[in-house]
Structures are given as C-alpha cells and as structure tokens.
Design a protein around this motif. Structure first.
Motif, PDB file in Angstrom:
ATOM      1  N   CYS A   1      -2.920   0.338  -4.011  1.00 61.58           N
ATOM      2  CA  CYS A   1      -2.327  -0.965  -3.755  1.00 61.58           C
ATOM      3  C   CYS A   1      -1.503  -1.368  -4.968  1.00 61.58           C
ATOM      4  O   CYS A   1      -1.765  -0.917  -6.091  1.00 61.58           O
ATOM      5  CB  CYS A   1      -3.387  -2.014  -3.436  1.00 61.58           C
ATOM      6  SG  CYS A   1      -4.572  -2.337  -4.749  1.00 61.58           S
TER       7      CYS A   1
ATOM      8  N   ILE B   1      -1.549  -4.249   7.907  1.00 61.77           N
ATOM      9  CA  ILE B   1      -1.787  -4.850   6.589  1.00 61.77           C
ATOM     10  C   ILE B   1      -1.998  -6.346   6.774  1.00 61.77           C
ATOM     11  O   ILE B   1      -1.344  -6.985   7.616  1.00 61.77           O
ATOM     12  CB  ILE B   1      -0.611  -4.560   5.620  1.00 61.77           C
ATOM     13  CG1 ILE B   1      -0.954  -5.025   4.214  1.00 61.77           C
ATOM     14  CG2 ILE B   1       0.686  -5.184   6.135  1.00 61.77           C
ATOM     15  CD1 ILE B   1       0.083  -4.580   3.165  1.00 61.77           C
TER      16      ILE B   1
ATOM     17  N   TRP C   1       0.856  -1.179   0.000  1.00 59.27           N
ATOM     18  CA  TRP C   1       0.000   0.000   0.000  1.00 59.27           C
ATOM     19  C   TRP C   1       0.901   1.240   0.000  1.00 59.27           C
ATOM     20  O   TRP C   1       1.873   1.312   0.763  1.00 59.27           O
ATOM     21  CB  TRP C   1      -0.902   0.030   1.232  1.00 59.27           C
ATOM     22  CG  TRP C   1      -2.065  -0.910   1.181  1.00 59.27           C
ATOM     23  CD1 TRP C   1      -2.150  -2.152   1.734  1.00 59.27           C
ATOM     24  CD2 TRP C   1      -3.322  -0.670   0.542  1.00 59.27           C
ATOM     25  NE1 TRP C   1      -3.384  -2.704   1.476  1.00 59.27           N
ATOM     26  CE2 TRP C   1      -4.120  -1.808   0.747  1.00 59.27           C
ATOM     27  CE3 TRP C   1      -3.859   0.394  -0.186  1.00 59.27           C
ATOM     28  CZ2 TRP C   1      -5.422  -1.918   0.248  1.00 59.27           C
ATOM     29  CZ3 TRP C   1      -5.152   0.286  -0.671  1.00 59.27           C
ATOM     30  CH2 TRP C   1      -5.911  -0.861  -0.450  1.00 59.27           C
TER      31      TRP C   1
ATOM     32  N   TYR D   1       6.337  -1.821   7.615  1.00 61.02           N
ATOM     33  CA  TYR D   1       5.548  -0.596   7.739  1.00 61.02           C
ATOM     34  C   TYR D   1       6.443   0.642   7.676  1.00 61.02           C
ATOM     35  O   TYR D   1       7.591   0.617   8.141  1.00 61.02           O
ATOM     36  CB  TYR D   1       4.796  -0.571   9.075  1.00 61.02           C
ATOM     37  CG  TYR D   1       3.740  -1.632   9.209  1.00 61.02           C
ATOM     38  CD1 TYR D   1       4.019  -2.853   9.807  1.00 61.02           C
ATOM     39  CD2 TYR D   1       2.445  -1.410   8.733  1.00 61.02           C
ATOM     40  CE1 TYR D   1       3.043  -3.838   9.922  1.00 61.02           C
ATOM     41  CE2 TYR D   1       1.463  -2.386   8.850  1.00 61.02           C
ATOM     42  CZ  TYR D   1       1.779  -3.602   9.437  1.00 61.02           C
ATOM     43  OH  TYR D   1       0.811  -4.570   9.552  1.00 61.02           O
TER      44      TYR D   1
ATOM     45  N   LEU E   1      -5.932  -2.988   4.443  1.00 58.46           N
ATOM     46  CA  LEU E   1      -5.168  -2.062   5.271  1.00 58.46           C
ATOM     47  C   LEU E   1      -6.119  -1.491   6.313  1.00 58.46           C
ATOM     48  O   LEU E   1      -6.999  -0.685   5.977  1.00 58.46           O
ATOM     49  CB  LEU E   1      -4.563  -0.942   4.434  1.00 58.46           C
ATOM     50  CG  LEU E   1      -3.639   0.013   5.195  1.00 58.46           C
ATOM     51  CD1 LEU E   1      -2.356  -0.713   5.607  1.00 58.46           C
ATOM     52  CD2 LEU E   1      -3.303   1.238   4.347  1.00 58.46           C
TER      53      LEU E   1
END
Length: 122
Positions: free
Chosen positions: A94, A68, A35, A58, A79
């Motif tokens: 995405c 996620i 993402w 992350y 998410l």
C-alpha cells in the motif's frame, strides 16, 4: 506517514482474501491511497487506488474482481480480492499520495508500507 499492510496468505484459486493497510498521521482523509503488487522477478504494478473523496481507479486485470475502500475514521484502506487467480500471486504494497489523488503511477506516491505476500495456489 507510516503504513502497515497485512492480511496476505495462501488461498486457493477462485478464493477470496482481504488486505488491509493501516496508516499513521492525522490527515489520512486527505491522502490518496493505492495498492500495488510485485511478482517475483517482475516490476511493481498498479492494482487499485482511491482518492481523498472516495473515487476509485483499477487496473484492467482486476476490474470486477477487486474492490478498494477506505475508512477515514480508522485510517485504513482495504483491498477485497475475489476470484483470485494464480497470476495474482505477488507481494502487495500500500502507498500514500499526499496530494490526495488516485494515481496509477508508482512514482507519484510518497510513502510506502512493507508488503504482504499473497499466494494463490492449489
């Protein structure tokens, strides 16, 4: 590979929102999924990624707030966004990495979906 992101909307600061990304393709379980987000007038930034085996990465600015996850049977990646802040306002995208990695680098993703807008405002 076609990707469709959805779930964006308007939410108040401190609220939560869950984005989903549906993928086509019979080998979804082999993909790394990421993402990213892009605020107006700014570059696209990494948010979170999950590799083919479920390991996650992350960005520092979402650690502890965003999660996620993936469902290989449904070919989706979600998410979950909690404790949202106005600075989280952006179009969220995405992306799929065919090598299965959870990679924070934008250039390493081969396929991208259309974004979904998240607006955090009171």
């Amino acid at each position: 590979v076609q990707l469709q992101a959805f779930g964006g909307g308007l939410v108040q600061p401190g609220g939560s929102l869950r984005l989903s990304c549906a993928a086509s393709g019979r080998t979804f379980s082999r993909y790394g999924m990421g993402w990213f987000r892009q605020a107006p007038g700014k570059e696209r930034k990494f948010v979170a990624a999950i590799n083919y085996s479920g390991s996650t990465v992350y960005a520092d600015f979402v650690k502890g707030r965003f999660t996620i996850s993936r469902d290989n049977a449904e070919a989706t990646v979600d998410l979950q966004m909690n404790s949202l802040k106005p600075e989280d306002t952006a179009v969220y995208y995405c992306a799929a990495d065919l090598y299965g990695l959870a990679d924070p680098r934008t250039d390493n993703y081969e396929y991208w979906g259309r974004g979904t807008l998240v607006t955090v405002s009171s």
